[in-house]
Design a protein around this motif. Structure first.
Motif, PDB file in Angstrom:
ATOM      1  N   ILE A   1       1.169  -1.639  -0.001  1.00 56.14           N
ATOM      2  CA  ILE A   1       0.266  -0.180  -0.450  1.00 56.14           C
ATOM      3  C   ILE A   1       0.785   1.145   0.183  1.00 56.14           C
ATOM      4  N   CYS A   2       1.720   1.290   0.973  1.00 56.73           N
ATOM      5  CA  CYS A   2       2.774   2.043   0.834  1.00 56.73           C
ATOM      6  C   CYS A   2       3.588   2.798  -0.046  1.00 56.73           C
ATOM      7  N   ILE A   3       3.680   1.629  -1.079  1.00 58.29           N
ATOM      8  CA  ILE A   3       4.523   1.713  -2.059  1.00 58.29           C
ATOM      9  C   ILE A   3       3.505   1.587  -3.699  1.00 58.29           C
ATOM     10  N   LEU A   4       2.377   1.663  -3.714  1.00 62.45           N
ATOM     11  CA  LEU A   4       1.229   1.924  -4.737  1.00 62.45           C
ATOM     12  C   LEU A   4       1.267   3.504  -4.180  1.00 62.45           C
ATOM     13  N   ALA A   5       0.908   4.045  -2.811  1.00 67.49           N
ATOM     14  CA  ALA A   5       0.521   5.399  -2.873  1.00 67.49           C
ATOM     15  C   ALA A   5       1.639   6.148  -3.357  1.00 67.49           C
ATOM     16  N   GLU A   6       3.168   5.995  -2.964  1.00 78.09           N
ATOM     17  CA  GLU A   6       3.872   6.654  -4.054  1.00 78.09           C
ATOM     18  C   GLU A   6       4.207   6.678  -4.926  1.00 78.09           C
ATOM     19  N   ARG A   7       3.778   5.848  -5.716  1.00 79.07           N
ATOM     20  CA  ARG A   7       3.778   5.543  -6.631  1.00 79.07           C
ATOM     21  C   ARG A   7       2.977   6.515  -7.834  1.00 79.07           C
ATOM     22  N   ILE A   8       1.994   6.223  -7.010  1.00 83.61           N
ATOM     23  CA  ILE A   8       0.531   6.849  -7.960  1.00 83.61           C
ATOM     24  C   ILE A   8       1.088   8.484  -8.060  1.00 83.61           C
ATOM     25  N   THR A   9       1.295   8.726  -6.618  1.00 79.94           N
ATOM     26  CA  THR A   9       1.499  10.372  -6.433  1.00 79.94           C
ATOM     27  C   THR A   9       2.536  10.601  -7.013  1.00 79.94           C
ATOM     28  N   TRP A  10       3.979   9.903  -7.704  1.00 78.78           N
ATOM     29  CA  TRP A  10       4.982  10.039  -8.375  1.00 78.78           C
ATOM     30  C   TRP A  10       4.511  10.679  -9.715  1.00 78.78           C
ATOM     31  N   TRP A  11       3.683   9.662 -10.522  1.00 79.20           N
ATOM     32  CA  TRP A  11       2.998   9.477 -11.879  1.00 79.20           C
ATOM     33  C   TRP A  11       2.700  10.686 -11.989  1.00 79.20           C
ATOM     34  N   LEU A  12       1.074  11.285 -11.217  1.00 80.12           N
ATOM     35  CA  LEU A  12       0.597  12.379 -11.201  1.00 80.12           C
ATOM     36  C   LEU A  12       1.236  13.277 -10.554  1.00 80.12           C
ATOM     37  N   ARG A  13       2.188  13.516 -10.054  1.00 82.67           N
ATOM     38  CA  ARG A  13       2.752  15.168 -10.159  1.00 82.67           C
ATOM     39  C   ARG A  13       3.872  15.546 -11.969  1.00 82.67           C
ATOM     40  N   LEU A  14       4.312  14.234 -12.141  1.00 84.07           N
ATOM     41  CA  LEU A  14       5.257  13.629 -13.201  1.00 84.07           C
ATOM     42  C   LEU A  14       4.432  14.897 -14.802  1.00 84.07           C
ATOM     43  N   THR A  15       2.656  14.072 -14.610  1.00 84.43           N
ATOM     44  CA  THR A  15       2.023  14.528 -15.751  1.00 84.43           C
ATOM     45  C   THR A  15       2.136  15.773 -15.724  1.00 84.43           C
ATOM     46  N   GLY A  16       1.808  16.549 -14.063  1.00 80.77           N
ATOM     47  CA  GLY A  16       2.093  17.807 -13.614  1.00 80.77           C
ATOM     48  C   GLY A  16       3.546  18.641 -14.197  1.00 80.77           C
TER      49      GLY A  16
END
Length: 220
Positions: free
Chosen positions: A35-50
């Motif tokens: 869960i921690c890894i998924l939360a970190e990765r989802i946040t990272w890719w969302l920030r990359l898109t922005g």
């Protein structure tokens, strides 16, 4: 409503962990890590898109095509777009080794994008294995209880229930991690293509500029 449901859900999880036997504790730890890894990765890719800035990228390409390296370096400076950051690093070293500098910068960006993917792959494999281990220990507990006359049926069914709960938990972790893992791999492949395409564009534009400057020098 939320205040009433949350304790019920928490009690159900605690009950299943207790019924699943001791192997449920490493399974639960694996689930928390996932869960921690998924939360970190989802946040990272969302920030990359922005952070992606295609207009600024086109401006950098235009400056390079015109042979204005200083402007291209200035435009690409302090950019949050990883593709533009890679170009900036390459332009700062284009007199020594443009391709080498682009490859180093692209490798650093790929390393950031692919962080924790190996850990997720390990979780996908580890979850079912822990569930299988729970199945084995549960069935072993059932067989050892068969010879007991006192509460034999309850012990046998309890062992089988322990085995099924552990198996379901392990498979649930693997399935829940496998789907986003494949998605992150597809995003990583797309990101790698963007970096390679940008590096190729920059290399071609710089080579064309150098060829034009040499031809003008010769004719002069």
């Amino acid at each position: 409503m939320t205040i009433e449901i949350t304790p019920i859900l928490g009690n159900a999880i605690v009950e299943y962990v207790h019924k699943g036997g001791p192997i449920m504790y490493p399974i639960l730890l694996t689930a928390v890590v996932a869960i921690c890894i998924l939360a970190e990765r989802i946040t990272w890719w969302l920030r990359l898109t922005g952070r992606r800035d295609p207009k600024r990228l086109e401006s950098v390409y235009g400056a390079i095509e015109e042979g204005n390296m200083k402007e291209a370096i200035q435009l690409s400076r302090n950019s949050s777009d990883p593709v533009i950051r890679m170009i900036h690093h390459g332009l700062n070293h284009h007199h020594s080794s443009l391709q080498g500098a682009l490859e180093v910068a692209a490798g650093l960006e790929m390393q950031k994008a692919g962080r924790f993917l190996n850990a997720m792959d390990t979780i996908v494999t580890l979850g079912p294995l822990l569930g299988l281990l729970g199945t084995v220990t549960g069935i072993m507990g059932s067989f050892t209880s068969i010879g007991d006359s006192e509460l034999a049926v309850e012990k046998v069914t309890g062992g089988i229930g322990e085995a099924l709960i552990a198996t379901a938990a392990g498979l649930g972790i693997a399935i829940s991690t496998l789907i986003p893992l494949n998605y992150f791999h597809s995003r990583l492949a797309k990101f790698q293509f963007d970096l390679e395409a940008a590096a190729t564009n920059v290399t071609v534009l710089v080579a064309q500029n150098e060829a034009e400057q040499k031809s003008l020098g010769y004719t002069a």
